[in-house]
Structures are given as structure tokens and as C-alpha cells.
Write an enzyme that holds these catalytic residues in place. Structure first.
Site, PDB file in Angstrom:
ATOM      1  N   GLU A   1      45.138  23.318  35.524  1.00 14.80           N
ATOM      2  CA  GLU A   1      45.254  21.864  35.649  1.00 14.80           C
ATOM      3  C   GLU A   1      44.142  21.236  36.475  1.00 14.80           C
ATOM      4  O   GLU A   1      43.976  20.014  36.450  1.00 14.80           O
ATOM      5  CB  GLU A   1      46.620  21.523  36.270  1.00 14.80           C
ATOM      6  CG  GLU A   1      47.788  21.844  35.334  1.00 14.80           C
ATOM      7  CD  GLU A   1      49.138  21.629  35.987  1.00 14.80           C
ATOM      8  OE1 GLU A   1      49.202  21.629  37.233  1.00 14.80           O
ATOM      9  OE2 GLU A   1      50.132  21.472  35.257  1.00 14.80           O
TER      10      GLU A   1
ATOM     11  N   GLU B   1      53.168  44.829  37.882  1.00 13.58           N
ATOM     12  CA  GLU B   1      52.990  44.425  39.270  1.00 13.58           C
ATOM     13  C   GLU B   1      52.825  45.622  40.205  1.00 13.58           C
ATOM     14  O   GLU B   1      52.340  45.492  41.320  1.00 13.58           O
ATOM     15  CB  GLU B   1      54.163  43.570  39.733  1.00 13.58           C
ATOM     16  CG  GLU B   1      55.446  44.310  40.015  1.00 13.58           C
ATOM     17  CD  GLU B   1      56.460  43.418  40.726  1.00 13.58           C
ATOM     18  OE1 GLU B   1      57.023  43.876  41.732  1.00 13.58           O
ATOM     19  OE2 GLU B   1      56.680  42.287  40.274  1.00 13.58           O
TER      20      GLU B   1
END
Length: 610
Positions: free
Chosen positions: A404, A435
Site C-alpha cells: 500500500e 515458519e
């Protein structure tokens, strides 16, 4: 000395060599088009293993292969490295040269992934190994004679692998659309899996997708076949038929009437009925064939080859982990103990009340967030970039914030970068174990070419994600500034202290010494126990908003509270740009529009026009 004495001496020598090698640290590496898998073996057991990006000797640049090798354990005595694309003696010599640059003191053997696959499947026995992963291949042995079929790559062959299955599915969907304008559920499932909205988007995606991205659609095809979709089942049947034909041809050339056939690769591993279908079809052509899964993994086969077959195939080592420390986000929230009995309104009221902890966590960290804004602004002003590194929800939030920034503040798309464990597929679905792969996190820093001027913000609600902590460790080594956003700072400190004991193979562990600043966004137990997409996710999103927006403000990308570098890429944003110019330049909207048109809708340039 008779033959029996020779045999006894040979057996004693073999046992002696096994005892001598039992203390060696042996690293096995198998690389292909989907991944690079590795296993570290010592004392006859796997003590550490993992997966890294693909390494095909023909398709992956040598410097990339070397980067992958350099994040693997370096204190080793023997290395077996076997990669796809290593087909000739020149290839083998080139691979050995790369490996010796990384492990100059180790004894190294190198070769093709076919060899490590055969070793994993059959050891030194005669038989046939059938591999169906991203690609496919069939390799057989009878005495000193070897035969192979398939494995020519996704463009020329690889029939029966995931790419073959997926590309046929895409063609089938588009053919059905062209002929009948039909849109079966099968087609809708493919669009859903890719996050696309229509066939035009599907075609554009396929034109730029690499073979791994296309192959990742195979589970959708198999799921459709299980649900009796005729087109999907025909594709699976064609894949089985191709592999059976290759296996039969190899058996005939090797004169194996009742061959031992071992199955390996992701399709056989994850799609059990694929192996059953293959075995059933092969029995029709070779009734005596003995079909079974592979005995071991290819990376273990590579380790076995590194000892010239003198080491027994290892098993996973059992060890006692240290006492578990329960993170705050994993604790049970007593306020939501009866969540399943609440009305809809009561659920909403509970959520709203719990959001107070988000504000409290942010208020406790005002100084740390302000410090981060200054550090980020200074890093960017000095030519650095911002990297967000996370896994699961944390990684997705980082990528969202990074995406963004360019349209909001008119900066380059590489200034803020998001990195998620498991890569792009992890944006749409959970990637098992991603992870926990610390070495992949460290490699990501090298792959993104992180520099001293950059800042790396690790995001881990639990404070325990190895992908994040190892990325921070590597970034710190490079000299970049490192910051950790977590909802369990105390857990991070505990992990730093005990991580060497977590696994008997741990060689490195990120610690608080690798982190310049920890931002402890403690929001307490989640309403749904352990679901850190809730309060921990909310506080992370707000914190990232504060950091990135604050840095852009400090760098002059805002005037008053207006976005003067807004990118007017759609109708709504063009209307907003016109309003901004009209307000700041003191002119009417028509004049503002004219200014923007003259400078190709560059808002800052329009404001500078006299």
C-alpha cells in the site's frame, strides 16, 4: 587364504568403516525444480533437516546455488550433493567446484538427483525407482546396467508429474470454455486456488507463471478427481498411464520380470490414491512387480552416497525438548471461556471490549514506535529500504502494508518489501512448517540483497518463528538495522536463552543481541485461544501503519495531512487528486483538473505549477 577368509576380512573392513563414519557429520543434499532438501546425519540419525529454494544445475544460476549451499551447516565431514540437471561429467565437475568452495575440508561426492533418488528407494539393490514430483522420471538398475525414461523437463516431457497434471487441467478448462462456454465447478476451483476472477486473468497468469506455480495446481486436480469430475479423472488416468509405460519400458530393457518398484516424490507422498492407481495399472502389464513407497528420502539417499553406501540408512533422532514456555497469546482467555454459548450481540460486545488491549499495548510502546519512525526515515533518506519479514498472519500483514505504500506516497515499489515464510503461496493458504525453517529466512535476506543501509522489521506474534529470528540474525550480520514486532517479548528472551537446546543439531540461534529494538505489543490471551489473527494481528497492523506512515511524513511525503504524492490510478483517486490540487493551490476544480492533465496526473508537479 580362502574365499571365506576374504569375505570375513571384507565384512570386518565394512564394519570398521561404519564405526569410523559413525562419528562423522554427513550432509546430504538433493535439489530439484521444486525445492532443495537437505539432511544432516550423525551417529546414524538425522539430527537436522530442512528445505530451501530450488536448485537445478541447468536452470539455477551458479551464484544462486552457492548462496543456497552457504546457508547449510558448515561444520561437516562429508557432503553428498545431487541436483537435477547434473547429467554429464562436466556438470559433475562444476557442481563439485561449487561445493568445495563452501566445504573446502569435507569429502564431497556430487551427481544427479536420479542417483540420490535411487539410493533412497533401493540402496544398492536392483529395481526401479519411479519419481513423481513437480516433474517425473523412471530409473532402473540391474547389476551394473542402468536404464532411464522420462525426466526431460517440463517442456519436453515429465509426463506423470505435477506440472503435467496441472498444464493439462488448464488446457482442459480453457478448451471447455472455448467449445461450450461451460464453467464447471472444476474451473471455478482453479480460479479460486489462484485468486483469479475470470478466464482472461487466468490466461495472463499462465503466460508469466513458472513451472512451480503451475505445478502447485495439482492438488486441485486430484481433489476434483476424487469427487468424480470426469475431466480431472481423465487427466490423472493419463498421468498414471504415462508412468506405467515408462516403468514397463525400463523393466523390459533391463530384463526385470518381477522388479522391485519404489515410489517417491510429492505426488505419491501426498496423493495416496495416485500410488494405488499406479500399482494397479502396473500389475496389469507386469504381474510380478512389487510396488511399495520409497524406503527413505532423497536427501538421506544423498547422505548415504556420501559414505559410498557404508552407512546404514538413518532414522529421525528422538530427543527430549526443553520444558515448554507458554506464550501469552497461547494462554486461555477466561473472558471467552463460554464463547460458544454467547449470542451474536454478546460476541460483538466481547470483541469490542477486548480491543482495549490493542490501544493499551500501543500506548505502552509510544517511545519505541517513535524511535522506529526516526530510524526508518533515516534509513530511507540514506538510500536504504524497509523489509518486513513474517510468517502466516504476520507475513501477510507485512506484505499488505508494503503493497500500500507506493500508491499512497508515490515511492518506488522496492522501497518497502514484504517477505513471507513459504513465499507467494502462503498468501492464500497455510504452508506447513514454513515458519520453522530458519535457514530459509536467512537465505531470504541474501536473496533480497539486504544491505547495511536497510532496515529489517521481523514480525512474530509468538516471538518464536525461526524464519523470522534467523532472518533478523542474518540481517544483523550484514549490518542492517533490525527490529522485532512481537506480542510475546518475554518469550523471545526465553527462546534466545534456550534455543541451542531445542534441537541437538542447532548450530546458530538468533538472540536479542541480533535485534536492535524490540517492540512488545502485548495484548494478552486471544478470544479464540492461540488465534493471533485477532488482537495480535490488529495491533501489528496498526503498528505497521504508524511506522510506515510516520516515516513518510518525516520524509516530506505529506503536506498538512494530505497525500501530495498520491498516485491517481483510478477514478476515485483522480477525483481526490483534483480536490487536493484545488485546496492547496487555491483554484477551482476545473483548473485543478487542467493542471493535472498537463503534467500527466503527477500531483506534486501540478502543485508546483505557477
Amino acid at each position: 587364504m580362502g574365499l571365506l577368509d576374504f569375505a570375513r576380512d571384507d565384512g570386518r573392513l565394512n564394519r570398521l568403516q561404519q564405526r569410523q563414519m559413525s562419528g562423522d557429520r554427513i550432509l546430504g543434499i538433493e535439489g530439484g525444480g521444486t525445492k532443495t532438501a537437505w539432511a544432516l546425519v550423525a551417529g546414524g540419525a538425522i539430527i537436522e533437516s530442512g528445505k530451501l529454494p530450488p536448485s537445478n544445475l541447468r536452470l539455477t544460476p551458479p551464484d544462486q546455488i552457492e548462496k543456497i549451499l552457504r546457508v547449510l551447516p558448515n561444520e561437516v565431514d562429508r557432503v553428498g550433493v545431487f541436483l537435477a540437471g547434473c547429467a554429464t561429467e562436466d556438470d559433475r565437475a562444476a557442481l563439485l567446484k561449487l561445493a568445495r568452495a563452501v566445504w573446502p575440508k569435507a569429502k564431497i561426492v556430487a551427481g544427479s538427483d536420479r542417483e540420490s533418488g535411487m539410493a533412497a528407494c533401493l540402496g544398492d539393490r536392483d529395481g526401479i525407482a519411479v519419481n513423481a514430483g513437480t516433474g517425473s522420471s523412471v530409473t532402473g538398475r540391474n547389476g551394473h546396467r542402468m536404464e532411464k525414461a522420462g525426466g526431460w523437463g517440463h517442456i519436453l516431457g515429465d509426463a506423470g508429474g505435477a506440472y503435467f497434471v496441472s498444464i493439462r487441467a488448464l488446457r482442459s478448462v480453457l478448451r471447455e470454455y472455448d467449445l461450450r462456454r461451460g464453467e464447471r465447478k472444476f474451473a471455478a476451483n482453479i480460479l479460486h486456488a489462484l485468486g483469479l476472477n475470470n478466464f482472461d486473468e487466468l490466461v495472463r497468469w499462465a503466460q508469466t507463471a513458472d513451472k512451480m506455480e503451475i505445478a502447485a495446481l495439482a492438488p486441485v486436480v486430484f481433489e476434483a478427481a476424487r469427487k468424480s469430475d470426469e475431466a480431472a479423472w481423465q487427466i490423472v488416468a493419463a498421468s498414471v498411464s504415462a508412468l506405467v509405460d515408462f516403468t514397463t519400458a525400463v523393466a523390459l530393457r533391463l530384463h526385470l520380470d518381477a522388479p522391485e518398484v519404489r515410489l517417491m516424490g510429492g505426488l505419491f507422498q501426498h496423493q495416496k490414491f495416485y500410488g494405488v492407481a499406479f500399482a494397479t495399472a502396473l500389475k496389469e502389464k507386469i504381474p510380478g512387480a512389487q510396488v511399495a513407497p520409497s524406503e527413505s528420502l532423497p536427501e538421506v539417499g544423498a547422505a548415504w552416497l556420501a559414505t559410498n553406501g557404508k552407512l546404514r540408512m538413518p532414522v529421525v533422532e528422538k530427543f527430549t525438548p526443553p520444558p515448554a514456555v507458554i506464550a501469552a497469546t497461547e494462554e486461555v482467555n477466561p473472558k471467552s471461556a463460554n464463547l460458544d454459548r454467547l449470542s451474536a450481540r454478546e460476541i460483538v460486545e466481547l470483541f469490542v471490549a477486548e480491543e482495549k488491549s490493542v490501544e493499551e499495548a500501543l500506548r505502552r510502546n509510544v517511545d519505541e514506535l517513535a524511535r522506529t519512525i526516526e530510524l526508518a526515515a533515516n534509513a530511507i533518506a540514506g538510500g536504504g529500504r524497509m523489509f518486513y519479514v513474517g510468517a502466516g498472519t504476520s507475513g501477510r500483514l507485512g506484505i499488505l502494508d508494503a503493497a500500500e505504500i507506493p500508491p499512497t506516497f508515490g515511492v518506488s515499489t522496492d522501497l518497502f518489501q514484504g517477505i513471507i515464510a513459504g513465499g507467494a503461496p502462503a498468501l492464500r493458504r497455510s504452508i506447513e512448517g514454513a515458519e520453522d525453517d530458519g535457514r530459509a529466512g536467512a537465505l531470504a535476506m541474501d536473496e533480497r540483497r539486504v544491505r547495511r543501509e536497510d532496515m529489517v522489521i521481523g514480525i512474530s506474534a509468538s516471538g518464536q518463528a525461526a524464519f523470522v529470528t534467523e532472518a533478523l540474525r542474518r540481517a544483523h550480520e550484514i549490518g542492517a538495522q533490525t527490529i522485532l514486532l512481537t506480542s510475546n517479548a518475554s518469550q523471545t528472551l526465553v527462546e534466545a536463552a534456550v534455543s541451542p537446546a531445542k534441537s541437538p543439531a542447532a548450530e546458530t540461534a538468533a538472540s536479542t543481541n541480533d535485534i536492535d529494538l524490540i517492540i512488545d505489543l502485548k495484548t494478552g490471551p486471544e478470544i479464540v485461544t492461540g488465534s493471533t489473527r485477532l488482537k495480535a494481528g490488529t495491533v501489528t497492523k496498526v503498528a505497521l501503519n504508524i511506522i510506515s506512515t510516520g516515516a513518510m511524513v518525516r520524509l516530506g511525503r505529506i503536506r498538512g495531512n494530505l497525500m501530495i504524492d498520491l498516485q491517481p490510478t483510478n477514478k476515485k483517486l483522480r477525483e481526490r487528486a483534483i480536490s487536493l490540487v484545488a485546496q492547496l493551490a487555491g483554484c477551482d476544480r476545473e483548473s485543478a483538473r487542467s493542471r493535472l492533465v498537463r503534467v500527466d496526473w503527477n500531483l506534486r508537479a501540478a502543485l508546483q505549477e505557477k
